[in-house]
Motif scaffolding. Structure first.
Motif, short mmCIF file in Angstrom:
data_model
loop_
_atom_site.label_atom_id
_atom_site.label_comp_id
_atom_site.label_asym_id
_atom_site.label_seq_id
_atom_site.Cartn_x
_atom_site.Cartn_y
_atom_site.Cartn_z
N THR A 68 6.66 2.51 -3.76
CA THR A 68 7.07 2.95 -2.46
C THR A 68 6.54 3.43 -0.91
O THR A 68 7.02 3.74 -0.12
CB THR A 68 7.74 4.37 -2.63
OG1 THR A 68 6.77 5.35 -3.52
CG2 THR A 68 8.74 4.48 -4.27
N SER A 119 7.65 1.78 1.63
CA SER A 119 9.48 1.46 2.09
C SER A 119 9.34 2.59 3.87
O SER A 119 8.58 3.37 3.91
CB SER A 119 10.31 2.66 1.58
OG SER A 119 9.73 1.84 0.21
N GLU A 131 6.44 -3.45 6.24
CA GLU A 131 8.28 -3.39 5.80
C GLU A 131 9.20 -4.34 6.79
O GLU A 131 10.08 -4.96 7.79
CB GLU A 131 9.11 -2.44 5.09
CG GLU A 131 10.27 -2.07 4.60
CD GLU A 131 11.61 -1.43 4.17
OE1 GLU A 131 11.71 -1.45 2.95
OE2 GLU A 131 11.03 -0.32 4.55
N THR A 140 9.64 -4.68 0.83
CA THR A 140 9.52 -3.44 0.18
C THR A 140 7.87 -3.59 -0.26
O THR A 140 7.67 -2.19 -0.41
CB THR A 140 10.17 -3.00 -0.03
OG1 THR A 140 10.77 -3.88 -2.02
CG2 THR A 140 11.88 -2.93 0.03
#
Length: 244
Positions: free
Chosen positions: A160, A163, A168, A174
């Motif tokens: 993550t 993100s 991105e 992502t």
């Protein structure tokens, strides 16, 4: 009772043995330097300045090891020619090297907690800002691509991390392709975050483990070779005194 003196020939034999051990310690330092600088530390380059001490101490070990080997031959020459000047010079330089080795081992042990505390957040922010993508030509992206492929991980903390990152915003993905378990498959589309498709865990714990191992190798190697060199240093001093 008359004072007993070590016969000169016995002292020279003892000196030769310990000098051989000292030369061996120099070769160990050279090997340790090559191992640290051209193996695990290649991956930890992504940690930036937080792991730079590994390279600096590694190259220092290379220099100290090379000098130690050369001094070993110089001491053999000095003993054969019974040159007190050569023996004194070698003794003083070896004492300096011994002090530097102990200092280097201390520095390595002291810096590792700094890496653990500081590097995580710094690298998280830097990755989100500077990482461009898979097969991008810039050094930063290439290093991270290598790390994620070799260590089978994704991002600093986890997948993550990308993100909201510059990566991105530019690509619309992502995560980069190097996070995938099989980068060439259709499922590796930059959006499918299934555990079957990508490595979800972050790279930092694995990088930290490598850094810890390298730190232990460097500090242990420096201290171990220092212990190996100490008898040779004392034997050099004894031979210098005996020739006086």
């Amino acid at each position: 009772m008359a004072e007993r003196h070590i016969p000169y020939y016995s002292l020279k034999k003892l000196f030769s043995f310990f000098n051989g051990v000292t030369v061996l310690s120099g070769m160990i330092l050279i090997g340790l330097s090559i191992y640290v600088n051209f193996r695990g530390a290649v991956l930890t380059k992504v940690l930036g300045r937080s792991s730079a001490y590994l390279f600096h101490v590694g190259y220092l070990c290379l220099v100290m090891g090379s000098v130690t080997v050369l001094l070993g031959f110089a001491r053999w020459h000095g003993a054969a020619k019974e040159s007190r000047g050569t023996l004194l010079f070698c003794f003083l330089v070896m004492v300096i090297i011994l002090i530097v080795q102990i200092t280097a081992a201390t520095v390595v042990l002291a810096f590792f907690p700094v890496v653990r505390e500081v590097a995580l957040e710094h690298n998280f922010v830097t990755l989100r800002k500077n990482y461009r993508g898979y097969k991008e030509p810039d050094d930063y992206s290439m290093r991270w691509n290598l790390v994620m492929e070799k260590l089978k991980c994704c991002g600093v903390k986890n997948y993550t991390d990308f993100s909201g990152s510059s990566f991105e915003r530019v690509t619309g993905h992502t995560y980069p392709r190097c996070c995938c378990k099989s980068p060439g498959t259709v499922d590796c589309d930059g959006h499918n975050v299934s555990a079957d498709v990508i490595h979800q865990e972050g790279c930092f714990p694995k990088l930290l483990k490598i850094t810890k191992t390298q730190s232990a190798n460097l500090s242990g190697g420096c201290l171990g070779t220092a212990v190996m060199q100490l008898p040779g240093i004392l034997a050099t001093l004894l031979l210098f005194i005996k020739l006086g």
